[in-house]
Write a protein that holds these residues in place. Sequence first.
Motif, PDB file in Angstrom:
ATOM      1  N   TYR A  43     -53.097  14.557  61.970  1.00 38.66           N
ATOM      2  CA  TYR A  43     -51.725  14.626  62.446  1.00 38.66           C
ATOM      3  C   TYR A  43     -50.825  14.017  61.383  1.00 38.66           C
ATOM      4  CZ  TYR A  43     -52.232   9.689  63.802  1.00 38.66           C
ATOM      5  OH  TYR A  43     -52.444   8.344  63.790  1.00 38.66           O
ATOM      6  N   ILE A  90     -47.249  11.580  48.333  1.00 40.47           N
ATOM      7  CA  ILE A  90     -48.012  11.557  47.082  1.00 40.47           C
ATOM      8  C   ILE A  90     -48.572  10.157  46.892  1.00 40.47           C
ATOM      9  CG2 ILE A  90     -48.009  12.030  44.606  1.00 40.47           C
ATOM     10  CD1 ILE A  90     -45.460  13.637  44.952  1.00 40.47           C
TER      11      ILE A  90
ATOM     12  N   MET B   1     -41.775   3.586  44.554  1.00 41.65           N
ATOM     13  CA  MET B   1     -43.186   3.551  44.949  1.00 41.65           C
ATOM     14  C   MET B   1     -43.447   2.306  45.798  1.00 41.65           C
ATOM     15  SD  MET B   1     -44.574   6.201  43.304  1.00 41.65           S
ATOM     16  CE  MET B   1     -46.172   6.127  42.500  1.00 41.65           C
ATOM     17  N   MET B   6     -55.331   2.599  50.952  1.00 41.56           N
ATOM     18  CA  MET B   6     -56.036   3.810  51.377  1.00 41.56           C
ATOM     19  C   MET B   6     -57.247   3.387  52.202  1.00 41.56           C
ATOM     20  SD  MET B   6     -54.914   6.795  50.251  1.00 41.56           S
ATOM     21  CE  MET B   6     -56.424   7.723  50.500  1.00 41.56           C
ATOM     22  N   ARG B  32     -49.123   6.646  60.906  1.00 44.15           N
ATOM     23  CA  ARG B  32     -48.217   7.791  60.904  1.00 44.15           C
ATOM     24  C   ARG B  32     -48.891   9.112  60.553  1.00 44.15           C
ATOM     25  NH1 ARG B  32     -43.486   6.085  57.175  1.00 44.15           N
ATOM     26  NH2 ARG B  32     -45.265   5.093  56.204  1.00 44.15           N
ATOM     27  N   GLY B  33     -49.947   9.053  59.753  1.00 41.97           N
ATOM     28  CA  GLY B  33     -50.614  10.304  59.391  1.00 41.97           C
ATOM     29  C   GLY B  33     -52.083  10.073  59.153  1.00 41.97           C
ATOM     30  N   PHE B  68     -53.465   6.160  55.067  1.00 49.07           N
ATOM     31  CA  PHE B  68     -52.971   5.021  54.296  1.00 49.07           C
ATOM     32  C   PHE B  68     -51.847   4.371  55.084  1.00 49.07           C
ATOM     33  CE2 PHE B  68     -50.774   8.796  52.723  1.00 49.07           C
ATOM     34  CZ  PHE B  68     -49.447   8.431  52.738  1.00 49.07           C
ATOM     35  N   TRP B  93     -58.949   0.685  49.510  1.00 46.90           N
ATOM     36  CA  TRP B  93     -58.533   0.247  48.177  1.00 46.90           C
ATOM     37  C   TRP B  93     -57.012   0.356  48.071  1.00 46.90           C
ATOM     38  CZ3 TRP B  93     -61.239   4.780  49.094  1.00 46.90           C
ATOM     39  CH2 TRP B  93     -60.577   5.970  48.814  1.00 46.90           C
ATOM     40  N   PRO B  94     -56.422  -0.420  47.142  1.00 45.46           N
ATOM     41  CA  PRO B  94     -54.974  -0.382  46.977  1.00 45.46           C
ATOM     42  C   PRO B  94     -54.504   0.875  46.248  1.00 45.46           C
ATOM     43  CG  PRO B  94     -55.973  -1.957  45.446  1.00 45.46           C
ATOM     44  CD  PRO B  94     -57.078  -1.437  46.319  1.00 45.46           C
ATOM     45  N   ALA B  95     -53.348   1.383  46.670  1.00 49.35           N
ATOM     46  CA  ALA B  95     -52.755   2.570  46.054  1.00 49.35           C
ATOM     47  C   ALA B  95     -51.243   2.474  46.177  1.00 49.35           C
ATOM     48  CB  ALA B  95     -53.280   3.834  46.747  1.00 49.35           C
ATOM     49  N   ARG B  96     -50.564   3.494  45.714  1.00 45.41           N
ATOM     50  CA  ARG B  96     -49.102   3.520  45.797  1.00 45.41           C
ATOM     51  C   ARG B  96     -48.677   4.878  46.354  1.00 45.41           C
ATOM     52  NH1 ARG B  96     -46.776   1.879  40.055  1.00 45.41           N
ATOM     53  NH2 ARG B  96     -45.241   0.735  41.275  1.00 45.41           N
ATOM     54  N   VAL B  97     -47.560   4.854  47.079  1.00 45.26           N
ATOM     55  CA  VAL B  97     -47.036   6.121  47.623  1.00 45.26           C
ATOM     56  C   VAL B  97     -45.591   6.297  47.131  1.00 45.26           C
ATOM     57  CG1 VAL B  97     -46.250   5.089  49.804  1.00 45.26           C
ATOM     58  CG2 VAL B  97     -46.808   7.522  49.709  1.00 45.26           C
ATOM     59  N   ASN B  98     -45.228   7.519  46.876  1.00 46.88           N
ATOM     60  CA  ASN B  98     -43.832   7.807  46.470  1.00 46.88           C
ATOM     61  C   ASN B  98     -42.898   7.615  47.663  1.00 46.88           C
ATOM     62  OD1 ASN B  98     -44.731  10.115  47.873  1.00 46.88           O
ATOM     63  ND2 ASN B  98     -43.209  11.411  46.881  1.00 46.88           N
ATOM     64  N   ASP B  99     -41.737   7.056  47.401  1.00 50.50           N
ATOM     65  CA  ASP B  99     -40.797   6.903  48.514  1.00 50.50           C
ATOM     66  C   ASP B  99     -39.359   6.918  48.008  1.00 50.50           C
ATOM     67  OD1 ASP B  99     -41.533   3.336  48.910  1.00 50.50           O
ATOM     68  OD2 ASP B  99     -40.620   4.445  47.283  1.00 50.50           O
TER      69      ASP B  99
END
Lengths: 99, 99, 99
Positions: A43, A90, B1, B6, B32-33, B68, B93-99
């Motif tokens: 979802y 992303i 970002m 994740m 949320r997803g 994530f 693990w750590p990551a980054r998301v575009n925002d």
Amino acid sequence: MSEVTMVRIYWREGKGSLPELLQRLHEEEQVRGVTVFRGVAGYGGSGVLHTTTLVDLSLDLPLVIEFFDTPERAAQIIADLHDSIGPGHIVSWPARVND
Amino acid sequence: MSEVTMVRIYWREGKGSLPELLQRLHEEEQVRGVTVFRGVAGYGGSGVLHTTTLVDLSLDLPLVIEFFDTPERAAQIIADLHDSIGPGHIVSWPARVND
Amino acid sequence: MSEVTMVRIYWREGKGSLPELLQRLHEEEQVRGVTVFRGVAGYGGSGVLHTTTLVDLSLDLPLVIEFFDTPERAAQIIADLHDSIGPGHIVSWPARVND
């Protein structure tokens, strides 16, 4: 081993234009390898659960487009894609590749 | 970002209650997803190889539930899920998301 | 939580010998769990786009073989697999697993 950035783009089949995105990654961004995975359930922001069974394969299922590239090129590609993909879709992180 | 964590949960179709897990992530944990991927082959702690072919789609195949969230929320969700998922099945693990 | 290394091996169905690779990971390398995912589209070094539809399931689709293990064991396994997998096809990064 070389440092790379892993990139995962969260997409949905119903959004269409996946071939365009792949073509853009291939021709404009010159990413050497891309793999697309289809989720079997999930979802998104809508909160509507998407799922599939063997008799129901046409739903609006989640897709993930995955690739890795050098940190510099990945950062540029993410910036280039930001407007068409939208925020929050992303995800990237540092990794290493054998070479 | 933005910084995110994740999370990948390793599951198996035969374990059942995937809809319950998704509902819990959605309603209680308010992720949320979420995307669920089905493997086409694999083996787990039992060492028994699970695989599939076009004529054999009902096997006990591996599933991965991926999402994530912020590092703080992800840590809390992993702690909440630990008892029902069991040790060795939630990777993050750590990551980054575009925002 | 324990430190692990996530490993993703990029493969292609037409390369064959996936069962051999899984057997090697299981018996020789003694990886406790492995999951194989099949992409629904993608392209590799050749630049040729691979895709699938419901009526066309026999193409040379991308596969990803995923596992995690302790950092020391993962490094050894990556070194062991390097010659048979080839450069640029084994990606790894640090992660944590619940325990």
